[in-house]
Design a protein around this motif. Structure first.
Motif, short mmCIF file in Angstrom:
data_model
loop_
_atom_site.label_atom_id
_atom_site.label_comp_id
_atom_site.label_asym_id
_atom_site.label_seq_id
_atom_site.Cartn_x
_atom_site.Cartn_y
_atom_site.Cartn_z
N LEU A 114 105.82 60.57 -24.32
CA LEU A 114 104.73 59.74 -25.03
C LEU A 114 103.56 59.69 -24.39
CD1 LEU A 114 104.09 57.99 -27.36
CD2 LEU A 114 104.85 55.98 -26.13
N GLN A 115 103.57 59.44 -23.11
CA GLN A 115 102.31 59.25 -22.32
C GLN A 115 101.57 60.92 -22.31
OE1 GLN A 115 101.83 60.84 -18.87
NE2 GLN A 115 100.03 59.88 -18.36
N ASN A 116 102.33 61.70 -21.93
CA ASN A 116 101.63 63.19 -21.97
C ASN A 116 101.19 63.56 -23.19
OD1 ASN A 116 101.90 65.17 -19.41
ND2 ASN A 116 103.76 63.51 -19.42
N SER A 117 101.83 62.91 -24.25
CA SER A 117 101.44 63.58 -25.91
C SER A 117 99.94 62.78 -26.14
CB SER A 117 102.29 62.94 -26.82
OG SER A 117 103.55 63.72 -26.59
N VAL A 118 99.77 61.48 -25.50
CA VAL A 118 98.61 60.88 -26.08
C VAL A 118 97.53 61.31 -24.87
CG1 VAL A 118 97.67 58.56 -26.22
CG2 VAL A 118 99.77 59.21 -26.83
N LEU A 119 97.83 61.42 -23.56
CA LEU A 119 96.77 61.44 -22.55
C LEU A 119 95.69 62.57 -22.89
CD1 LEU A 119 95.50 60.76 -19.78
CD2 LEU A 119 97.22 62.10 -18.69
N VAL A 120 96.29 64.05 -22.87
CA VAL A 120 95.41 65.11 -23.11
C VAL A 120 94.50 64.97 -24.10
CG1 VAL A 120 95.57 67.69 -23.72
CG2 VAL A 120 97.28 66.60 -22.19
N MET A 121 94.83 64.68 -25.26
CA MET A 121 94.09 64.37 -26.49
C MET A 121 93.13 63.29 -26.24
SD MET A 121 96.55 64.66 -29.99
CE MET A 121 97.47 63.16 -29.43
N VAL A 122 93.27 62.16 -25.47
CA VAL A 122 92.27 61.11 -25.17
C VAL A 122 91.41 61.52 -24.00
CG1 VAL A 122 92.05 58.86 -24.15
CG2 VAL A 122 93.75 59.43 -25.81
N MET A 123 92.05 62.30 -23.15
CA MET A 123 91.07 62.65 -21.93
C MET A 123 90.20 63.83 -22.47
SD MET A 123 92.20 64.87 -18.10
CE MET A 123 93.22 63.25 -17.80
N HIS A 124 90.41 64.80 -23.30
CA HIS A 124 89.69 65.72 -23.72
C HIS A 124 88.69 65.24 -24.48
CE1 HIS A 124 88.42 68.81 -26.72
NE2 HIS A 124 88.55 69.82 -25.69
N HIS A 125 88.78 64.00 -25.55
CA HIS A 125 87.82 63.37 -26.05
C HIS A 125 87.00 62.75 -25.21
CE1 HIS A 125 85.92 61.43 -29.73
NE2 HIS A 125 86.14 60.21 -29.03
N SER A 126 87.18 62.14 -24.27
CA SER A 126 86.47 61.32 -23.24
C SER A 126 85.36 62.45 -22.34
CB SER A 126 87.29 60.61 -22.46
OG SER A 126 87.70 61.67 -21.34
N ARG A 127 85.81 63.67 -22.43
CA ARG A 127 85.08 64.49 -21.67
C ARG A 127 84.14 65.43 -22.39
NH1 ARG A 127 83.94 63.61 -16.97
NH2 ARG A 127 83.58 65.67 -16.34
N ASN A 128 84.45 65.46 -23.66
CA ASN A 128 83.72 66.23 -24.69
C ASN A 128 82.95 65.45 -25.90
OD1 ASN A 128 84.38 69.26 -23.87
ND2 ASN A 128 86.18 68.25 -23.57
N SER A 129 83.30 64.40 -26.00
CA SER A 129 82.73 63.60 -27.10
C SER A 129 81.11 63.49 -26.81
CB SER A 129 83.05 62.26 -27.49
OG SER A 129 83.29 61.61 -26.12
N PRO A 130 80.32 63.42 -27.88
CA PRO A 130 78.75 63.00 -27.87
C PRO A 130 78.53 61.80 -26.83
CG PRO A 130 79.39 63.90 -30.01
CD PRO A 130 80.51 63.40 -29.17
N THR A 131 77.57 61.72 -25.98
CA THR A 131 77.24 60.50 -25.08
C THR A 131 75.77 60.15 -25.37
OG1 THR A 131 76.61 62.15 -23.32
CG2 THR A 131 79.00 61.48 -23.40
N GLY A 132 75.04 60.93 -26.19
CA GLY A 132 73.79 60.45 -26.62
C GLY A 132 73.01 60.63 -25.33
N GLY A 152 74.66 55.01 -11.22
CA GLY A 152 75.68 54.04 -11.12
C GLY A 152 77.18 54.51 -11.25
N PHE A 153 78.01 53.90 -10.74
CA PHE A 153 79.23 54.07 -10.52
C PHE A 153 80.02 54.21 -12.07
CE2 PHE A 153 83.71 53.53 -9.93
CZ PHE A 153 84.12 54.20 -8.79
N PHE A 154 79.61 53.28 -12.57
CA PHE A 154 80.37 53.08 -14.21
C PHE A 154 79.55 53.60 -15.25
CE2 PHE A 154 82.23 49.64 -11.58
CZ PHE A 154 83.58 50.09 -11.76
N SER A 155 78.73 54.50 -14.84
CA SER A 155 77.76 55.07 -15.86
C SER A 155 78.49 56.25 -16.89
CB SER A 155 76.63 55.90 -15.12
OG SER A 155 75.80 56.60 -16.20
N GLY A 156 78.25 55.83 -17.94
CA GLY A 156 79.05 56.61 -18.98
C GLY A 156 80.26 56.25 -19.48
#
Length: 379
Positions: free
Chosen positions: A45-63, A283-287
């Motif tokens: 379950l964890q692997n099934s969700v992680l890749v999709m969420v991580m890919h979205h976090s690295r490729n979604s628009p950030t403005g 900053g450390f938490f930027s983005g």
């Protein structure tokens, strides 16, 4: 006083002395099998969700905001795992001695964490941090399909290092299952194209945009290949350490040790040396946003689940669970986005399940867990 379990060569003499041998204190075989199955199911379950969420976090628009730095996420994951493992280690230590003083518990934990063998985890901790960095690089430059398929090379590297470091024999049937696994996963992931035009579109997708896209795809492929090698080496090396010291260190103490030593390369190499200038500027938490925090939480949870999987199963079973998660991910995508599963996907899922059955056969659960969740602390 807190300490390690004294060994008794004669169970009858141990019983007469009023001490139950550790073998008799072990959890039941049925309980061990339940933990093994539950941990592997959670890993799927964890692997099934992680890749999709991580890919979205690295490729979604950030403005206008800069994208979050992978080095900061890796450091936070290790901090969370360290705190969670330390908390579980405290519970493990206090369970048989609820009246023990805080100083006694802290002294015992300190001696257990920084024992004479803890330094052996420095190398795998550094490799593990490198692996996480490579995964972020790969998933930032590849689509999820290419990343997941290529990352299955870690199964082959795990088997290879298991043979070299653990002397684990691999039968002809198991080699066949590895080939079937690779074939089945590939079928599931490439099941989208149905016409020759679709196939050409899929094969040329990474080449669009000229040199920049090609360079990005090549960098991602090299990163995921290197991550596969470091993953196999790190996991098997840790498994060897765990199994060689099963009577002296508990599961959560070992996890505390690994997370503690992982902090140093994550902090000094990743955060300060690699991204120090960007952190000082933005900053450390930027983005950071809820998706990023979800990615970090899933990674930390995965680290704890993997620790249990290594203790109650082995690395190859863990990797097969991760491969099954690809099938689950594809099925979930079909439901969420209402895209029907093709014949390729159905056959691929069946081949993956067949490969898992061929490799594992009947469940092989040791009489004692590889690394006990809890243990007696009586001297």
């Amino acid at each position: 006083m807190l300490g390690r379990v004294k060994s008794h060569s004669d169970p009858a003499r141990a019983a007469a002395a009023g001490n139950t041998p550790q073998l008799l204190q072990a959890p039941s075989r049925r309980w061990q099998l339940s933990v093994q199955r539950l941990s592997l199911a959670l890993l799927v379950l964890q692997n099934s969700v992680l890749v999709m969420v991580m890919h979205h976090s690295r490729n979604s628009p950030t403005g206008t905001q800069p994208r979050y730095l992978a080095s900061t996420a890796i450091l936070l994951v290790e901090i969370i795992k360290l705190l969670a493992s330390f908390f579980l280690a405290v519970l493990d230590t206090c369970a048989p001695h609820p009246s023990a003083s805080a100083s006694t518990v802290i002294t015992h934990l300190y001696r257990s964490i920084f024992d004479s063998n803890s330094w052996k985890l420095i190398v795998p901790a550094a490799l593990y941090t490198l692996q996480n960095s490579l995964v972020y690089t790969a998933i930032s430059n590849l689509d999820p399909v290419t990343f997941q398929v290529t990352y299955q090379l870690k199964i082959l590297t795990t088997v290879f290092f298991s043979i070299i470091l653990l002397g684990r024999p691999v039968s002809l049937r198991q080699w066949l299952s590895l080939i079937l696994l690779t074939f089945g996963v590939a079928l599931v992931q490439i099941s989208g194209p149905t016409t020759s035009e679709d196939w050409r579109e899929r094969l040329s997708s990474l080449m669009r945009g000229g040199t920049i896209a090609t360079s990005s795809a090549f960098r991602g492929l090299m990163a995921v290949a290197a991550a596969s090698v470091t993953s196999g080496l790190t996991c098997v090396y840790i498994e060897k350490l765990v199994k060689d010291s099963m009577a002296s260190v508990s599961l959560w103490i070992r996890n505390v040790q690994l997370s503690f030593f992982s902090l140093f390369p994550a902090l000094f190499i990743g955060v300060l040396w690699q991204d120090g200038a960007a952190i000082a500027r933005d900053g450390f938490f930027s983005g950071y946003n809820p998706v990023v925090w979800t990615t970090i939480a899933l990674q930390a949870l995965g680290g704890l689940i993997v620790a249990v999987c290594i203790a109650y199963a082995d690395n190859v079973a863990k990797n097969f669970a991760a491969s099954l998660s690809i099938v689950v991910s594809y099925a979930a995508t079909a439901v969420v986005y209402r895209t029907p599963m093709t014949l390729h996907a159905t056959i691929g899922a069946a081949v993956v399940l067949l490969a898992m059955y061929l490799f594992n056969g009947r469940p092989r659960v040791p009489l004692l867990p590889v690394l006990p969740m809890t243990r007696s602390h009586y001297a």
